[in-house]
Scaffold this active site. Structure first.
Site, PDB file in Angstrom:
ATOM      1  N   ASP A   1      16.693  17.344  49.088  1.00  0.00           N
ATOM      2  CA  ASP A   1      17.810  17.673  48.672  1.00  0.00           C
ATOM      3  C   ASP A   1      18.865  18.191  49.733  1.00  0.00           C
ATOM      4  OD1 ASP A   1      16.793  20.057  49.273  1.00  0.00           O
ATOM      5  OD2 ASP A   1      17.703  20.944  47.875  1.00  0.00           O
TER       6      ASP A   1
ATOM      7  N   ASP B   1       9.930  17.404  49.696  1.00  0.00           N
ATOM      8  CA  ASP B   1      10.431  18.695  50.643  1.00  0.00           C
ATOM      9  C   ASP B   1      10.182  19.722  49.787  1.00  0.00           C
ATOM     10  OD1 ASP B   1      12.090  20.119  52.545  1.00  0.00           O
ATOM     11  OD2 ASP B   1      13.635  20.024  51.037  1.00  0.00           O
TER      12      ASP B   1
ATOM     13  N   ASP C   1      17.171  16.427  55.174  1.00  0.00           N
ATOM     14  CA  ASP C   1      16.183  15.360  54.814  1.00  0.00           C
ATOM     15  C   ASP C   1      16.799  14.197  54.605  1.00  0.00           C
ATOM     16  OD1 ASP C   1      14.627  17.516  53.930  1.00  0.00           O
ATOM     17  OD2 ASP C   1      15.763  17.723  51.863  1.00  0.00           O
TER      18      ASP C   1
END
Length: 767
Positions: A652, A453, A656
């Site tokens: 995080d 990410d 996600d």
């Protein structure tokens, strides 16, 4: 209440006198009515049972464990339902006397006794090999007969005391229709003793006097060697679980708190949420909290693996078990006892060490059929050598049978995986990497794709305001005022950057009516009676807003790695506000290292393509999946899996979590949200991508160690069994002695444990 909620789990520390007993105990527990799951991990001396309280109880399970020969050291039962699976055990509860130490001393006493009796036993068994004994006890003399008669009595306490665990273990196995290492050893040494007794008392029944030899030395020496191997195993096992002991030892016993204006030193267990705790230089922090006064540098290396102290000032978090280095400060306790990060880490590591990796299931099946198979081979060997062996065939047949029984202990096989797993997961904890299960560790070794990410993972996740570009009649101040006002209701990280930037410029916010967040697009609302849209290009296109030359500005900003957001007022494009996130200092190095390890690195982001590629270029990522809506992240991971890739997702944020769950291995950055951490298989306590590199390095090292152990154990048994059965005798005249077999068996177990402990010295390579 549904059935899942009614189930309970029961965890207890147990002591098994040999790792081979674990499979038997598990099978016996699973055979109990009401027991749905049973896991016994000899490496950490734990038994974990899930059961239906309507059919059995903790007391019955404890009684069963004790009946199986497992010493129950203490127990902990969680009254919560199994779905929560939460343990309420404080670290201090683990600080029990060192049972491994007492067990080691007990085994060593048994070894010394067996070894001492072995000396006269060997002398009278082979008097011709010792010049002085040869003259004093000549072969066939009455004196030698009486000496052997005395030795026959001396070997009984060796079997009963030094080797008593073999017979009790065999009996427990028989009660549950299982055969184990105890069965093999007990059968072997008792067969040697009985044969010797018959030869000594009734030598006339043997057709040839040469057959009437005694083998009491097999009984004593084999017992001594196996017990010595067990003692060494116990000592090595204690070292493999040092990681948890180190973590538990981090928490201080007392804390200095302010109550009613007075400073009191109280037990750490008495600290409650809301207490103000005083920390002075050199003191450990007792509980988790937020700094309210003072500044300092705190050594968090024991939790994060980061060697440099971290500066702390009011508003920042401090964690239990970390060490205050320089200044004094006060903090307000926010999490105490079992809720602290340290307690959760200990619990997570303990759970992971008690888990099993898929390859262990295969090993368990092999071990379950191995021992009965060996017994059958020993009987066949005896029959073949008795019928076709050289004279005296009685002796050759007995030697072959006893040697086969003793050399073929499957203990090394049973210990190969849990020992390495326990050490590897502990090594991860020492480096700030929390691995939730052995399965995650095994899969991580086979990863070939890492999906990262962007925000908060590659970047700091703390963007700042960089550009405000008005269009037409609108002014820069007006754009920022309206844009910041509507973002007041947003929880997106970019909103915080705009608000902070606006505050720095002295902007006064106005009230927003009808605020609505549009996931993956932006926000909308009414400001000063005008409908305002604020978001990305997709939002503008969706609403049909003409952008004039704003797109040119947006393209330029995106090429600079900034995130441009369009502002539209009453259907008219008004301007662009851009923010930029800072790439983490070590992201590029970590990604380079991941690529060197043969992994494909993919960036996944909801940001626009140009901005994403600009960031990817900075850190060296070749493949970018941009403009991905939060709900589509998991789908993108699934598509990568459909390409045949083993995928790890690193993230995080809350958005996600689905992708972390979908990935073969989900890795959460510890500075992220609790939801992301809960959805992950591996948690990095520190928010650096270097942890991903270290996690994969540890995974590969651990699984390499597992495979080495399994290879060694299989090779040992594959090579040892034919030799014990005498396959080399027709060609080379080599027939293995039971004494050599005992030494080889003990050596194989010790070798496996020693190899697993090599992992304790493993250090992830520095980037």
């Amino acid at each position: 209440m549904n059935k899942a909620n009614a189930l309970k789990h029961f965890e207890t520390r147990i002591w098994l006198d040999n790792s081979c007993s674990a499979v038997i105990v598990e099978k016996a527990l699973l055979s109990m009515s009401g027991v749905l799951k049973a896991v016994v991990n000899p490496a950490i001396s734990k038994a974990y049972v899930v059961f239906d309280p309507q059919k059995t109880s903790e007391q019955v399970i404890t009684q069963k464990l004790e009946a199986l020969g497992a010493k129950v050291l203490d127990s902990h039962q969680d009254r919560q339902d199994c779905e929560h699976h939460a343990h309420h055990q404080t670290p201090s509860e683990e600080q029990n006397p060192n049972e491994e130490g007492s067990e080691y001393r007990e085994l060593m006493r048994k070894w010394w006794f067996a070894a001492a009796i072995s000396i006269p036993t060997i002398l009278v068994s082979y008097p011709d090999l010792f010049p002085g004994v040869k003259d004093w006890l000549p072969m066939g003399s009455p004196k030698l007969w009486w000496a052997r008669f005395v030795v026959a009595w001396l070997t009984i306490p060796v079997m009963v005391w030094s080797g008593g665990q073999f017979f009790t273990g065999m009996w427990e196995g028989l009660k549950h229709r299982s055969a184990n290492m105890h069965t093999l050893i007990a059968t072997g040494i008792s067969a040697a003793w009985l044969y010797s007794a018959v030869a000594l008392l009734w030598p006339g029944i043997f057709p040839d006097p040469a057959m009437a030899e005694v083998y009491y030395d097999v009984t004593t020496v084999v017992t001594a060697l196996v017990v010595l191997g067990m003692a060494m195993e116990v000592r090595a096992k204690g070292r493999s679980s040092e990681a948890i002991k180190k973590l538990i030892g981090l928490q201080p016993k007392t804390a200095h708190v302010l109550r009613d204006g007075q400073e009191l030193e109280i037990s750490v267990d008495d600290v409650v949420v809301g207490d103000v705790v005083i920390v002075r230089p050199g003191e450990k922090i007792a509980v988790d909290g937020i700094v309210v006064e003072g500044t300092s540098a705190v050594d968090e290396s024991m939790l994060t693996g980061e060697s440099l102290p971290v500066s702390k000032e009011p508003g920042q978090e401090v964690f239990s078990g970390t060490l205050n280095k320089t200044g004094s400060f006060k903090f307000k306790a926010t999490k105490v006892q079992q809720d602290t990060a340290l307690a959760n880490i200990v619990e997570m590591v303990r759970q992971a060490q008690g888990s099993r990796i898929p390859v262990q299931r295969i090993v368990d099946k092999v071990s379950a059929i191995f021992t009965p198979g060996v017994i059958i081979l020993a009987i066949l060997g005896y029959v073949i050598w008795y019928d076709f062996g050289p004279q005296p065939s009685y002796i050759y047949a007995m030697i072959v049978a006893v040697t086969t029984l003793i050399i073929a202990c499957p203990c090394a096989l049973g210990m190969a995986t849990p020992m390495s797993l326990t050490t590897g997961i502990g090594k991860g904890a020492e480096n700030g990497i929390l691995i939730r299960s052995g399965e995650a560790l095994q899969i991580a070794e086979r990863l070939n794709t890492i999906v990262l990410d962007k925000t908060g993972t590659i970047t700091e996740g703390k963007p700042s305001l960089t550009d405000v570009i008005p269009l037409g009649r609108f002014t820069e101040t007006e754009i920022l005022r309206i844009g910041a006002s509507i973002e007041q209701g947003s929880e997106h990280p970019l909103a915080g950057a705009i608000l902070d930037g606006a505050k720095d410029q002295g902007v006064t916010f106005v009230q927003v009516v009808g605020f609505n967040a549009i996931p993956g697009h932006g926000v909308e609302g009414v400001v000063e009676g005008k409908r305002v849209l604020f978001g990305n290009l997709k939002l503008m296109r969706k609403e049909g807003i003409p952008l004039a030359d704003l797109q040119t500005h947006a393209t330029r900003l995106a090429d600079e790695g900034k995130t441009p957001m369009y502002l539209a007022i009453d259907g008219e494009a008004a301007g662009i506000i851009a923010v930029a996130d800072t790439v983490k200092e070590d992201s590029a190095d970590a990604i380079t290292q991941l690529k060197k390890m043969g992994l494909e690195v993919v960036m996944l982001t909801g940001d626009n393509e140009r901005t994403a590629r600009a960031i990817a270029k900075q850190v060296g990522v070749d493949r970018v999946l941009a403009d991905v809506l939060p709900q589509d992240k998991a789908e993108n991971v699934r598509k990568l899996q459909a390409e045949g890739k083993k995928v790890a997702m690193v993230g995080d944020g809350i958005n996600d979590a689905p992708a972390l769950t979908q990935a073969d291995v989900g890795i959460a950055i510890g500075t992220g949200t609790d939801v992301a951490i809960e959805a992950s298989d591996i948690t990095l306590i520190k928010g650096s991508l270097k942890g991903v590199v270290s996690a994969i390095q540890i995974s590969r090292a651990t699984m390499r160690n597992v495979y080495q152990n399994l290879f060694g154990a299989f090779i040992y048994n594959a090579a040892g069994l034919p030799v014990a059965l005498g396959i080399l005798y027709p060609f080379l005249g080599i027939l293995l002695s039971p004494l050599v077999a005992a030494a080889a068996m003990a050596f194989s177990s010790v070798t496996v444990v020693a190899n697993a402990n090599r992992l304790r010295n493993f250090k992830p390579k520095e980037l």
